[in-house]
Scaffold this motif. Structure first.
Motif, PDB file in Angstrom:
ATOM      1  N   LEU A   9      -0.311  19.099  52.178  1.00  0.00           N
ATOM      2  CA  LEU A   9      -1.761  20.085  51.889  1.00  0.00           C
ATOM      3  C   LEU A   9      -1.618  21.131  53.163  1.00  0.00           C
ATOM      4  O   LEU A   9      -1.388  20.852  54.233  1.00  0.00           O
ATOM      5  N   SER A  10      -1.679  22.404  52.569  1.00  0.00           N
ATOM      6  CA  SER A  10      -1.705  23.613  53.561  1.00  0.00           C
ATOM      7  C   SER A  10      -3.341  23.622  54.324  1.00  0.00           C
ATOM      8  O   SER A  10      -4.016  22.881  53.674  1.00  0.00           O
ATOM      9  N   GLU A  11      -3.309  24.548  55.178  1.00  0.00           N
ATOM     10  CA  GLU A  11      -4.555  24.613  55.781  1.00  0.00           C
ATOM     11  C   GLU A  11      -5.621  25.155  54.862  1.00  0.00           C
ATOM     12  O   GLU A  11      -6.723  24.796  54.790  1.00  0.00           O
ATOM     13  N   LYS A  12      -5.229  26.054  54.150  1.00  0.00           N
ATOM     14  CA  LYS A  12      -6.395  26.666  53.197  1.00  0.00           C
ATOM     15  C   LYS A  12      -6.839  25.573  52.148  1.00  0.00           C
ATOM     16  O   LYS A  12      -7.851  25.292  51.661  1.00  0.00           O
ATOM     17  N   GLU A  13      -5.680  24.933  51.539  1.00  0.00           N
ATOM     18  CA  GLU A  13      -6.052  23.704  50.612  1.00  0.00           C
ATOM     19  C   GLU A  13      -6.898  22.662  51.206  1.00  0.00           C
ATOM     20  O   GLU A  13      -7.692  22.152  50.479  1.00  0.00           O
ATOM     21  N   PHE A  14      -6.739  22.291  52.606  1.00  0.00           N
ATOM     22  CA  PHE A  14      -7.424  21.470  53.255  1.00  0.00           C
ATOM     23  C   PHE A  14      -9.086  21.626  53.297  1.00  0.00           C
ATOM     24  O   PHE A  14      -9.729  21.255  53.161  1.00  0.00           O
ATOM     25  N   LEU A  15      -8.871  23.135  53.618  1.00  0.00           N
ATOM     26  CA  LEU A  15     -10.208  23.955  53.784  1.00  0.00           C
ATOM     27  C   LEU A  15     -11.158  23.637  52.466  1.00  0.00           C
ATOM     28  O   LEU A  15     -12.330  23.498  52.422  1.00  0.00           O
ATOM     29  N   ILE A  16     -10.361  24.241  51.401  1.00  0.00           N
ATOM     30  CA  ILE A  16     -10.973  24.105  49.940  1.00  0.00           C
ATOM     31  C   ILE A  16     -11.412  22.754  49.635  1.00  0.00           C
ATOM     32  O   ILE A  16     -12.641  22.614  49.197  1.00  0.00           O
ATOM     33  N   ASN A  18     -11.982  20.324  51.666  1.00  0.00           N
ATOM     34  CA  ASN A  18     -13.245  20.022  52.597  1.00  0.00           C
ATOM     35  C   ASN A  18     -14.718  20.597  52.075  1.00  0.00           C
ATOM     36  O   ASN A  18     -15.562  19.632  51.752  1.00  0.00           O
ATOM     37  N   LEU A  19     -14.406  21.897  51.626  1.00  0.00           N
ATOM     38  CA  LEU A  19     -15.579  22.185  50.930  1.00  0.00           C
ATOM     39  C   LEU A  19     -16.133  21.729  49.441  1.00  0.00           C
ATOM     40  O   LEU A  19     -17.297  21.410  49.459  1.00  0.00           O
ATOM     41  N   LEU A  20     -15.116  21.207  48.906  1.00  0.00           N
ATOM     42  CA  LEU A  20     -15.549  20.625  47.437  1.00  0.00           C
ATOM     43  C   LEU A  20     -15.764  19.488  47.706  1.00  0.00           C
ATOM     44  O   LEU A  20     -16.852  18.825  47.117  1.00  0.00           O
ATOM     45  N   VAL A  21     -15.284  18.550  48.495  1.00  0.00           N
ATOM     46  CA  VAL A  21     -15.731  17.206  48.921  1.00  0.00           C
ATOM     47  C   VAL A  21     -17.235  17.234  49.415  1.00  0.00           C
ATOM     48  O   VAL A  21     -18.145  16.198  48.965  1.00  0.00           O
ATOM     49  N   SER A  22     -17.350  18.055  50.386  1.00  0.00           N
ATOM     50  CA  SER A  22     -18.833  17.961  51.021  1.00  0.00           C
ATOM     51  C   SER A  22     -19.902  18.284  50.193  1.00  0.00           C
ATOM     52  O   SER A  22     -21.180  18.172  50.480  1.00  0.00           O
ATOM     53  N   LEU A  81      -7.990  11.712  43.207  1.00  0.00           N
ATOM     54  CA  LEU A  81      -6.709  11.649  44.198  1.00  0.00           C
ATOM     55  C   LEU A  81      -7.006  12.848  45.223  1.00  0.00           C
ATOM     56  O   LEU A  81      -6.525  12.661  46.346  1.00  0.00           O
ATOM     57  N   GLY A  82      -7.598  13.743  44.785  1.00  0.00           N
ATOM     58  CA  GLY A  82      -7.877  14.804  45.708  1.00  0.00           C
ATOM     59  C   GLY A  82      -8.613  14.303  46.961  1.00  0.00           C
ATOM     60  O   GLY A  82      -8.394  14.758  48.158  1.00  0.00           O
ATOM     61  N   VAL A  83      -9.532  13.737  46.589  1.00  0.00           N
ATOM     62  CA  VAL A  83     -10.556  12.953  47.476  1.00  0.00           C
ATOM     63  C   VAL A  83      -9.869  12.103  48.384  1.00  0.00           C
ATOM     64  O   VAL A  83      -9.899  12.299  49.642  1.00  0.00           O
ATOM     65  N   LYS A  84      -9.025  11.494  47.916  1.00  0.00           N
ATOM     66  CA  LYS A  84      -8.073  10.417  48.811  1.00  0.00           C
ATOM     67  C   LYS A  84      -7.254  11.198  49.611  1.00  0.00           C
ATOM     68  O   LYS A  84      -7.063  10.797  50.830  1.00  0.00           O
ATOM     69  N   VAL A  85      -6.769  12.154  49.086  1.00  0.00           N
ATOM     70  CA  VAL A  85      -5.728  12.984  49.946  1.00  0.00           C
ATOM     71  C   VAL A  85      -6.523  13.528  51.050  1.00  0.00           C
ATOM     72  O   VAL A  85      -5.916  13.656  52.203  1.00  0.00           O
ATOM     73  N   ARG A  87      -9.556  12.500  52.382  1.00  0.00           N
ATOM     74  CA  ARG A  87      -9.933  11.523  53.507  1.00  0.00           C
ATOM     75  C   ARG A  87      -8.534  11.148  54.317  1.00  0.00           C
ATOM     76  O   ARG A  87      -8.716  11.017  55.616  1.00  0.00           O
ATOM     77  N   ALA A  88      -7.311  10.975  53.674  1.00  0.00           N
ATOM     78  CA  ALA A  88      -6.170  10.563  54.401  1.00  0.00           C
ATOM     79  C   ALA A  88      -5.858  11.824  55.605  1.00  0.00           C
ATOM     80  O   ALA A  88      -5.725  11.422  56.587  1.00  0.00           O
ATOM     81  N   PHE A  89      -5.933  12.859  55.266  1.00  0.00           N
ATOM     82  CA  PHE A  89      -5.788  14.115  56.355  1.00  0.00           C
ATOM     83  C   PHE A  89      -6.731  14.151  57.403  1.00  0.00           C
ATOM     84  O   PHE A  89      -6.523  14.435  58.287  1.00  0.00           O
ATOM     85  N   ASP A  90      -8.097  13.974  56.516  1.00  0.00           N
ATOM     86  CA  ASP A  90      -9.061  14.008  57.721  1.00  0.00           C
ATOM     87  C   ASP A  90      -8.875  12.866  58.570  1.00  0.00           C
ATOM     88  O   ASP A  90      -9.177  13.416  59.983  1.00  0.00           O
ATOM     89  N   THR A  91      -8.646  11.535  58.089  1.00  0.00           N
ATOM     90  CA  THR A  91      -8.347  10.660  59.127  1.00  0.00           C
ATOM     91  C   THR A  91      -7.413  10.787  60.282  1.00  0.00           C
ATOM     92  O   THR A  91      -7.389  10.679  61.181  1.00  0.00           O
ATOM     93  N   ALA A  92      -6.417  11.782  59.490  1.00  0.00           N
ATOM     94  CA  ALA A  92      -5.261  12.075  60.453  1.00  0.00           C
ATOM     95  C   ALA A  92      -5.282  13.105  61.163  1.00  0.00           C
ATOM     96  O   ALA A  92      -4.395  13.903  61.748  1.00  0.00           O
ATOM     97  N   GLY A  93      -6.675  13.623  61.268  1.00  0.00           N
ATOM     98  CA  GLY A  93      -6.870  14.714  62.313  1.00  0.00           C
ATOM     99  C   GLY A  93      -6.937  16.220  61.609  1.00  0.00           C
ATOM    100  O   GLY A  93      -7.013  16.977  62.291  1.00  0.00           O
ATOM    101  N   GLY A  94      -7.230  16.069  60.471  1.00  0.00           N
ATOM    102  CA  GLY A  94      -7.516  17.218  59.637  1.00  0.00           C
ATOM    103  C   GLY A  94      -8.638  17.955  60.015  1.00  0.00           C
ATOM    104  O   GLY A  94      -8.555  19.307  60.066  1.00  0.00           O
TER     105      GLY A  94
END
Lengths: 103, 284
Positions: A9-16, A18-22, A81-85, A87-94
């Protein structure tokens, strides 16, 4: 046996994500640009969204044609899958990563 | 000649100028509605709505401008509230004229494009919603010729009107030249605005993308981009934004489009390289 590949997951992908999940519900590309407070640009958001869609982290659907706009827009929402990924990145300090990007 | 007579003359001349355009715009409106080109309709509606502003205010200011150049005195009008309002309205009026002119040119270009595509055996397709037939290509070419004629006629009558004024008021040769320059100046600002307004915007980009990329890539990358570009364009039209804002929007989205093309090309090359590597490994 093939080694399982950990999702990237790139920085921008994580950001997107994050916005979609929230947000409950679907979002447009432009809406994501506005909500990101300058972190996402029009130039890259559509490319990143299509990459996320190809990876299966985001599901997009073409909106029904409306009067006044001949080309339909696309609405996006995170997949399971996107939500799970995310959450995993978020838990790992995303989130810290995101905060660093926002700083 | 009295001030009220001059005002009436200019009002008539402005109405004469607009009426052929309005009729042409209305005809295009009907034709485009028939073929489901909603974006253009929105733009035309906007222009029609703005054209409903009384021309008298604008012509009032124009009259003062001409009268001042001609050295005539028109007491009691310049300092009234309506004259001040006229100053603002005349700007709107000028912009409307440029926009309608730009729209006319844009439609003419499109008409040429449709005809060319038809005669070269290709059809133009907006999101799969409309197929253009022989009759449309021919009709638009005819309209193009007719519009060119009416514009020339309108300007000729406008200039004739100015000459009539000059003869009636006995203005000197130098002032006459000034007025002629003024009349020809009015045509100049059309060029930059024409570049700003194209209906519907982004059509060229999406058509280009459809030619070079797969339907899947167009649907996922290019279509959402152009859809939102058109959405923003509509929003700017509805809030009567400056031409500069339209230009900025166009610039932003063209840059985005170039980036997307570069990205998709790289992806494509990457896929080819992947396939070649895979087949080489199989052979080994």
């Amino acid at each position: 046996m093939a080694k399982p590949e950990f999702p990237k997951l790139s920085e921008k992908e994580f950001l997107i994500l994050n916005l979609l999940v929230s947000k409950t519900g679907e979002m447009y590309g432009l809406e994501l640009v506005e909500k990101s407070e300058g972190l996402l640009k029009r130039g890259t958001v559509y490319i990143t969204l299509s990459t996320l869609e190809d990876k299966g982290f985001v599901a997009g659907r073409t909106e029904p044609q409306r009067d006044g706009v001949p080309t339909p827009r696309r609405l996006y929402k995170p997949t399971g899958l996107g939500v799970k990924v995310f959450r995993a990145f978020d838990t790992a300090g995303g989130s810290a990563w995101l905060k660093g990007a926002m700083a | 000649m009295r001030a009220s007579d001059m005002l009436r003359h200019y009002e008539t001349s402005i109405r004469d100028y607009y009426s052929p355009h309005m009729e042409a715009i209305r005809q295009y409106h009907d034709m485009l509605e028939k073929h489901g080109l909603g974006m253009r309709l929105a733009a035309l509606d906007e222009i029609n709505r703005r054209l409903a502003i009384p021309d008298a205010f604008a012509s009032n200011t124009k009259l003062h401008d001409y009268a001042q150049r001609a050295g005539l005195q028109l007491p009691g009008i310049l300092d009234t509230p309506s004259a001040r309002a006229a100053t603002e309205l005349s700007e709107i009026f000028e912009r409307q004229r440029w926009e309608s002119e730009a729209l006319r040119r844009s439609i003419e270009e499109k008409a040429g494009y449709f005809s060319n595509n038809y005669f070269s055996g290709r059809y133009f397709d907006f999101g799969g919603s409309a197929r253009y037939e022989t009759s449309l290509g021919k009709l638009m070419s005819e309209e193009q010729d007719r519009l060119a004629k009416t514009t020339t006629q309108a300007w000729t009558s406008h200039e004739t009107e100015i000459h009539t004024q000059i003869i009636a008021t006995g203005i000197t040769g130098a002032t006459e030249r000034d007025l002629e320059v003024n009349a020809s100046d009015a045509e100049e600002p059309v060029e930059p605005i024409q570049q700003t307004i194209a209906f519907p915007p982004g059509t060229d980009m999406i058509e280009w993308a459809r030619t070079w990329f797969s339907p899947d890539r167009v649907e996922k990358t290019f279509q959402p981009m152009i859809g939102e570009y058109q959405e923003e364009h509509c929003r700017l039209l509805s809030c009567k934004a400056d031409p500069a804002e339209f230009q900025q929007l166009d610039k932003d989205y063209r840059k985005s489009f170039a980036l997307a093309v570069a990205w998709e090309t790289l992806l494509f090359v990457g896929r080819i390289v992947g396939i070649l590597k895979g087949s080489k490994q199989q052979r080994d």
